[in-house]
Design a protein around this motif. Structure first.
Motif, PDB file in Angstrom:
ATOM      1  N   UNK A  99       5.533   3.154  -9.862  1.00 38.98           N
ATOM      2  CA  UNK A  99       5.086   2.572  -8.588  1.00 38.98           C
ATOM      3  C   UNK A  99       3.874   1.676  -8.810  1.00 38.98           C
ATOM      4  N   UNK A 100       3.853   0.576  -8.054  1.00 34.48           N
ATOM      5  CA  UNK A 100       2.636  -0.239  -8.032  1.00 34.48           C
ATOM      6  C   UNK A 100       2.302  -0.568  -6.580  1.00 34.48           C
ATOM      7  N   UNK A 101       1.022  -0.634  -6.277  1.00 35.14           N
ATOM      8  CA  UNK A 101       0.604  -1.095  -4.939  1.00 35.14           C
ATOM      9  C   UNK A 101      -0.451  -2.181  -5.106  1.00 35.14           C
ATOM     10  N   UNK A 102      -0.402  -3.119  -4.184  1.00 36.41           N
ATOM     11  CA  UNK A 102      -1.345  -4.248  -4.278  1.00 36.41           C
ATOM     12  C   UNK A 102      -2.777  -3.785  -4.059  1.00 36.41           C
ATOM     13  N   UNK A 103      -2.963  -2.757  -3.179  1.00 36.14           N
ATOM     14  CA  UNK A 103      -4.333  -2.292  -2.931  1.00 36.14           C
ATOM     15  C   UNK A 103      -4.723  -1.113  -3.828  1.00 36.14           C
ATOM     16  N   UNK A 104      -3.829  -0.717  -4.720  1.00 38.79           N
ATOM     17  CA  UNK A 104      -4.145   0.359  -5.663  1.00 38.79           C
ATOM     18  C   UNK A 104      -4.122   1.753  -5.051  1.00 38.79           C
ATOM     19  N   UNK A 105      -3.599   1.888  -3.799  1.00 42.09           N
ATOM     20  CA  UNK A 105      -3.640   3.205  -3.149  1.00 42.09           C
ATOM     21  C   UNK A 105      -2.599   4.180  -3.698  1.00 42.09           C
ATOM     22  N   UNK A 106      -1.638   3.693  -4.457  1.00 39.35           N
ATOM     23  CA  UNK A 106      -0.669   4.565  -5.130  1.00 39.35           C
ATOM     24  C   UNK A 106      -0.176   3.867  -6.402  1.00 39.35           C
ATOM     25  N   UNK A 165      -2.319  -0.370  -9.819  1.00 42.96           N
ATOM     26  CA  UNK A 165      -2.690  -1.504  -8.959  1.00 42.96           C
ATOM     27  C   UNK A 165      -1.993  -2.790  -9.438  1.00 42.96           C
ATOM     28  N   UNK A 166      -1.423  -3.532  -8.517  1.00 46.21           N
ATOM     29  CA  UNK A 166      -0.751  -4.794  -8.886  1.00 46.21           C
ATOM     30  C   UNK A 166       0.611  -4.889  -8.241  1.00 46.21           C
ATOM     31  N   UNK A 167       1.471  -5.681  -8.875  1.00 41.49           N
ATOM     32  CA  UNK A 167       2.790  -5.983  -8.300  1.00 41.49           C
ATOM     33  C   UNK A 167       3.903  -5.322  -9.124  1.00 41.49           C
ATOM     34  N   UNK A 212       0.848  -1.195   0.000  1.00 40.51           N
ATOM     35  CA  UNK A 212       0.000   0.000   0.000  1.00 40.51           C
ATOM     36  C   UNK A 212       0.882   1.242   0.000  1.00 40.51           C
ATOM     37  N   UNK A 213       0.252   2.393  -0.155  1.00 42.06           N
ATOM     38  CA  UNK A 213       0.944   3.682  -0.260  1.00 42.06           C
ATOM     39  C   UNK A 213       2.002   3.872   0.845  1.00 42.06           C
ATOM     40  N   UNK A 214       1.636   3.504   2.098  1.00 44.08           N
ATOM     41  CA  UNK A 214       2.561   3.761   3.208  1.00 44.08           C
ATOM     42  C   UNK A 214       3.711   2.747   3.275  1.00 44.08           C
TER      43      UNK A 214
END
Ligand SMILES: Cc1cc2nc3c(=O)[nH]c(=O)nc-3n(C[C@H](O)[C@H](O)[C@H](O)COP(=O)(O)OP(=O)(O)OC[C@H]3O[C@@H](n4cnc5c(N)ncnc54)[C@H](O)[C@@H]3O)c2cc1C
Ligand code: FES
Length: 331
Positions: A186-193, A196-198, A167-169
């Motif tokens: 950047x990719x985040x698993x929860x899509x917060x930044x 979305x993805x890996x 996640x973003x943090x």
């Protein structure tokens, strides 16, 4: 380059939270900062007490050697590490105070090396695994201007950085890469930044859209991510270095606590991507040690394609922690 590890005391100059569960320690330790290379690590005693007994390994996330470029008000001979709190040792580290002295041993292991003749470097970091890629990006960026080893990296977008996290943090290092004139994806698993993805999704997209003729990959992060990066490297036939954060006890090659299963072949000697000193650090384990029945030396194995690859155990602290991904037996 072979370096001799030093036992030293390091004074904590700064200790900051940098993410949800991550911190940065800035240490003054000229003896080690003078020698440290990206991808190498220190073993750090996390408390003055004998418990926990074992030191913990951490990669350098920045190195400012003595005599280097610092503001006049700042001290030089500085090391930084970034750590994620995962257990007892790293929990105790959160209590460390600025001004306190720590016992450290380093620099240890073999760091990243420049893949010969490649025009683009893609750095992929997952979570706290981005930390050792910051000084490597710095070396690549600076080296492009100054050093023959990096002269192939002469295009404006020669160094690409991909950062993944839950996640973003948990996304770290963005500011540091921007200071190096790099704009990380950047990719985040929860899509917060970011996307979305890996991070490995970013890698596949990058290779498919921008091409991959002269690319080298450098990665650090959780084992499943590294295994996927290795698989992508195979698929696109790319040289790929991975920094393995294997569990370690001594950090100096004495305990075999960091054994990693690697292919038993002359890949190190023959590979143009292998670091020059790594071959000297190889240990050839008997198949008895490796769980086999014959007790014959693994040197005597004959490669048979219908059989699983012959293997040996490498000490990650001596031969690694950076390995060529094709060497590792990913299980
Ligand atoms: C060469 C190298 C470089 C490293 N660089 C960094 C770094 O820059 N930043 C950072 O945060 N961490 C890094 N690590 C991992 C770090 O050393 C461990 O997270 C730390 O030792 C855990 O100590 P602990 O006492 O808090 O955890 P423990 O109480 O020992 O373990 C807690 C939990 O974490 C797991 N764990 C412990 N060590 C590891 C490991 N090496 N890999 C995967 N899981 C583990 C355990 O299985 C357990 O589930 C590195 C490891 C190596 C070998
Ligand atoms: S940690 Fe002891 S041999 Fe590597």
């Amino acid at each position: 380059m072979k370096t001799t590890a030093k036992e030293a005391k390091a004074r904590i100059l700064r200790h900051q939270r940098i993410g949800a569960d991550s911190f940065r320690l800035r240490l003054r330790c000229p003896e080690i900062a003078r020698l440290a290379q990206p991808g190498q690590f220190i073993m750090l005693r996390v408390s003055e007490q004998s418990d926990p007994f074992l030191r913990r390994p951490f990669s350098f996330s920045r190195v400012f050697p003595p005599g280097g470029k610092m503001k006049r008000t700042e001290e030089d001979g500085i090391l930084e590490i970034c750590y994620k709190v995962v257990g007892r040792g790293t929990s105790l580290m959160t209590k460390l105070q600025e001004g306190q002295q720590l016992h450290v041993l380093g620099p240890l292991g073999n760091g990243f090396w420049a893949a010969q003749g490649r025009k683009q470097a893609i750095l992929i970091g997952g979570g706290i695994g981005i930390a050792p890629l910051i000084p490597w990006a710095e070396k690549l960026q600076r080296g492009r201007a100054q050093d023959r080893t990096f002269r192939n990296l002469n295009e404006p977008s020669a160094v690409v950085v991909l950062i993944g996290g839950e996640s973003r943090d948990k996304i770290l290092g963005v500011k540091e890469f921007k200071k190096l004139d790099l704009e990380p994806q950047i990719s985040t698993e929860d899509g917060s930044l970011g996307v979305p993805g890996m991070a490995t999704d970013l890698l596949e997209r990058e290779l498919m859209t921008r091409g991959h003729v002269s690319v080298a990959l450098y990665a650090c992060g959780p084992m499943p991510m590294l295994a996927k990066v290795a698989q992508i490297a195979d698929q696109f036939d790319l040289p790929c270095q991975v920094l393995l954060e294997a569990r370690m006890a001594c950090g100096m090659g004495a305990c075999l606590g960091c054994a990693v299963k690697v292919r038993e072949e002359d890949s190190l000697k023959n590979s143009q991507h292998a670091p020059p000193d790594a071959a000297e650090e190889r240990i050839l384990c008997t198949s008895a040690f490796a769980g086999g029945e014959t007790g014959a030396s693994s040197e005597s194995f004959v490669q048979d394609v219908s059989q699983p690859p012959a293997f040996r155990y490498a000490r990650a602290c001596k031969e690694g922690p950076v390995f060529e991904s094709r060497e590792i037996i990913w299980e």
